[in-house]
Design a protein around this motif. Sequence first.
Motif, PDB file in Angstrom:
ATOM      1  N   TYR A 131      11.444   2.923  23.882  1.00 15.31           N
ATOM      2  CA  TYR A 131      12.782   2.409  24.238  1.00 15.31           C
ATOM      3  C   TYR A 131      13.502   1.847  23.236  1.00 15.31           C
ATOM      4  O   TYR A 131      13.080   1.420  22.006  1.00 15.31           O
ATOM      5  CB  TYR A 131      12.670   1.186  25.128  1.00 15.31           C
TER       6      TYR A 131
ATOM      7  N   TYR B 184      16.694  -0.859  22.421  1.00 15.51           N
ATOM      8  CA  TYR B 184      17.660  -1.660  22.548  1.00 15.51           C
ATOM      9  C   TYR B 184      18.503  -2.317  21.456  1.00 15.51           C
ATOM     10  O   TYR B 184      18.168  -1.986  20.448  1.00 15.51           O
ATOM     11  CB  TYR B 184      16.930  -3.047  23.133  1.00 15.51           C
TER      12      TYR B 184
ATOM     13  N   LEU C 212      19.559  -8.292  25.399  1.00 15.62           N
ATOM     14  CA  LEU C 212      19.135  -7.008  24.922  1.00 15.62           C
ATOM     15  C   LEU C 212      19.669  -6.027  25.816  1.00 15.62           C
ATOM     16  O   LEU C 212      19.405  -6.252  27.109  1.00 15.62           O
ATOM     17  CB  LEU C 212      17.565  -6.911  24.946  1.00 15.62           C
TER      18      LEU C 212
ATOM     19  N   LEU D  91      19.719  -1.742  27.076  1.00 18.92           N
ATOM     20  CA  LEU D  91      18.795  -0.516  26.970  1.00 18.92           C
ATOM     21  C   LEU D  91      19.857   0.515  26.444  1.00 18.92           C
ATOM     22  O   LEU D  91      21.002   0.780  27.217  1.00 18.92           O
ATOM     23  CB  LEU D  91      18.187  -0.156  27.995  1.00 18.92           C
TER      24      LEU D  91
ATOM     25  N   TYR E 169      15.842   5.664  26.263  1.00 17.92           N
ATOM     26  CA  TYR E 169      14.428   5.588  26.549  1.00 17.92           C
ATOM     27  C   TYR E 169      13.961   7.224  26.413  1.00 17.92           C
ATOM     28  O   TYR E 169      14.445   7.905  26.621  1.00 17.92           O
ATOM     29  CB  TYR E 169      13.867   4.772  27.612  1.00 17.92           C
TER      30      TYR E 169
ATOM     31  N   SER F 218       4.506   4.023  33.417  1.00 14.27           N
ATOM     32  CA  SER F 218       5.507   3.362  34.321  1.00 14.27           C
ATOM     33  C   SER F 218       4.685   2.862  35.607  1.00 14.27           C
ATOM     34  O   SER F 218       5.428   2.448  36.429  1.00 14.27           O
ATOM     35  CB  SER F 218       6.236   4.715  34.965  1.00 14.27           C
TER      36      SER F 218
ATOM     37  N   ASN G 179       3.531  -1.901  33.500  1.00 13.97           N
ATOM     38  CA  ASN G 179       4.461  -1.596  32.342  1.00 13.97           C
ATOM     39  C   ASN G 179       5.042  -2.739  31.643  1.00 13.97           C
ATOM     40  O   ASN G 179       6.286  -2.937  31.725  1.00 13.97           O
ATOM     41  CB  ASN G 179       5.548  -0.840  32.960  1.00 13.97           C
TER      42      ASN G 179
ATOM     43  N   GLN H 241       6.532  -4.420  28.253  1.00 14.02           N
ATOM     44  CA  GLN H 241       7.072  -3.876  26.820  1.00 14.02           C
ATOM     45  C   GLN H 241       6.992  -4.800  25.919  1.00 14.02           C
ATOM     46  O   GLN H 241       6.936  -5.877  26.013  1.00 14.02           O
ATOM     47  CB  GLN H 241       8.503  -3.390  27.493  1.00 14.02           C
TER      48      GLN H 241
ATOM     49  N   TYR I  59       9.410  -7.408  39.069  1.00 19.42           N
ATOM     50  CA  TYR I  59       8.817  -8.162  37.909  1.00 19.42           C
ATOM     51  C   TYR I  59       9.688  -9.170  37.198  1.00 19.42           C
ATOM     52  O   TYR I  59      10.891  -8.524  36.903  1.00 19.42           O
ATOM     53  CB  TYR I  59       7.831  -7.402  37.159  1.00 19.42           C
TER      54      TYR I  59
ATOM     55  N   PHE J 195       9.859 -11.709  33.954  1.00 25.59           N
ATOM     56  CA  PHE J 195       9.546 -12.161  32.515  1.00 25.59           C
ATOM     57  C   PHE J 195      10.282 -13.027  31.813  1.00 25.59           C
ATOM     58  O   PHE J 195      11.464 -13.234  32.078  1.00 25.59           O
ATOM     59  CB  PHE J 195       9.517 -10.770  31.418  1.00 25.59           C
TER      60      PHE J 195
ATOM     61  N   ARG K 175      12.812  -6.575  36.069  1.00 22.76           N
ATOM     62  CA  ARG K 175      12.273  -5.122  36.198  1.00 22.76           C
ATOM     63  C   ARG K 175      11.973  -4.673  37.361  1.00 22.76           C
ATOM     64  O   ARG K 175      11.085  -5.546  38.106  1.00 22.76           O
ATOM     65  CB  ARG K 175      10.976  -4.877  35.323  1.00 22.76           C
TER      66      ARG K 175
ATOM     67  N   THR L 176      11.130   1.781  36.610  1.00 23.25           N
ATOM     68  CA  THR L 176      10.320   0.747  35.638  1.00 23.25           C
ATOM     69  C   THR L 176      10.292   0.993  34.508  1.00 23.25           C
ATOM     70  O   THR L 176       9.668   0.584  33.598  1.00 23.25           O
ATOM     71  CB  THR L 176       8.717   1.069  35.924  1.00 23.25           C
ATOM     72  N   ASP L 177      11.366   1.943  33.958  1.00 23.38           N
ATOM     73  CA  ASP L 177      11.826   1.995  32.600  1.00 23.38           C
ATOM     74  C   ASP L 177      12.906   1.200  31.951  1.00 23.38           C
ATOM     75  O   ASP L 177      12.843   1.005  30.917  1.00 23.38           O
ATOM     76  CB  ASP L 177      12.358   3.504  32.449  1.00 23.38           C
ATOM     77  N   LYS L 178      13.319   0.220  32.948  1.00 26.60           N
ATOM     78  CA  LYS L 178      14.412  -0.696  32.244  1.00 26.60           C
ATOM     79  C   LYS L 178      14.196  -2.005  32.536  1.00 26.60           C
ATOM     80  O   LYS L 178      13.795  -2.612  33.552  1.00 26.60           O
ATOM     81  CB  LYS L 178      15.827  -0.332  32.645  1.00 26.60           C
ATOM     82  N   LEU L 179      14.077  -2.814  31.383  1.00 28.89           N
ATOM     83  CA  LEU L 179      14.269  -4.494  31.480  1.00 28.89           C
ATOM     84  C   LEU L 179      15.619  -4.660  31.443  1.00 28.89           C
ATOM     85  O   LEU L 179      16.512  -4.269  30.723  1.00 28.89           O
ATOM     86  CB  LEU L 179      13.427  -5.146  30.227  1.00 28.89           C
TER      87      LEU L 179
ATOM     88  N   PHE M 183      18.071  -8.041  30.718  1.00 31.65           N
ATOM     89  CA  PHE M 183      17.881  -9.089  30.418  1.00 31.65           C
ATOM     90  C   PHE M 183      19.008 -10.085  30.627  1.00 31.65           C
ATOM     91  O   PHE M 183      20.085  -9.836  30.763  1.00 31.65           O
ATOM     92  CB  PHE M 183      17.861  -9.006  28.664  1.00 31.65           C
TER      93      PHE M 183
END
Lengths: 114, 115
Positions: free
Chosen positions: A33, A35, A43, A45, A48, A97, A101, A103, B33, B35, B95, B100-103, B105
Amino acid sequence: DAGITQSPRHKVTETGTPVTLRCHQTENHRYMYWYRQDPGHGLRLIHYSYGVKDTDKGEVSDGYSVSRSKTEDFLLTLESATSSQTSVYFCAISLGSGSNNEQFFGPGTRLTVL
Amino acid sequence: AQTVTQSQPEMSVQEAETVTLSCTYDTSESDYYLFWYKQPPSRQMILVIRQEAYKQQNATENRFSVNFQKAAKSFSLKISDSQLGDAAMYFCAYRSIYNTDKLIFGTGTRLQVFP
């Protein structure tokens, strides 16, 4: 340490010039990814990748392109840098995925566009 | 679309005391999820703690624990026995289990720790 390096770590460039940032991983992770971090935005994205030559856009992809010709390298290119692209850029990787997952992030690249 | 809000731009705490950082989020999903990441002056992003939404039990990692209130969409981080090395920016992130590819924030909270 997830074995992620970014180069360069700092760069100053002029408006209109092309810039390429490199992310390198040593752990053979599938997902990578890019960012950008800006004050007041956290942050966000950019792009990716979910495998070699497989990439997709993120939230703020305009003005950026990416390439992944090898598992270990993920390149971010600013075709014609603008002052609005002054930022700190982070590369991240994850195992996949699935539910685990998580990061892990590289050390960041500070880019200044004059 | 999901959003994450951290309403405290800055917080401060005395060494050895306890501090709580707030995070709220908005989502229509039932499973996801959450974090907390720490970013010290070195800029390195460090995962502090994670919480799965389907787990009712709050996650803990040594001096770090969360208060996860799913109905209220709240996910606060409690740091006990604060240390000088805890001084950093703290980011809350979301997430989806579907994407599941992106966080996603929040904007971060800067924590200062005073001796």
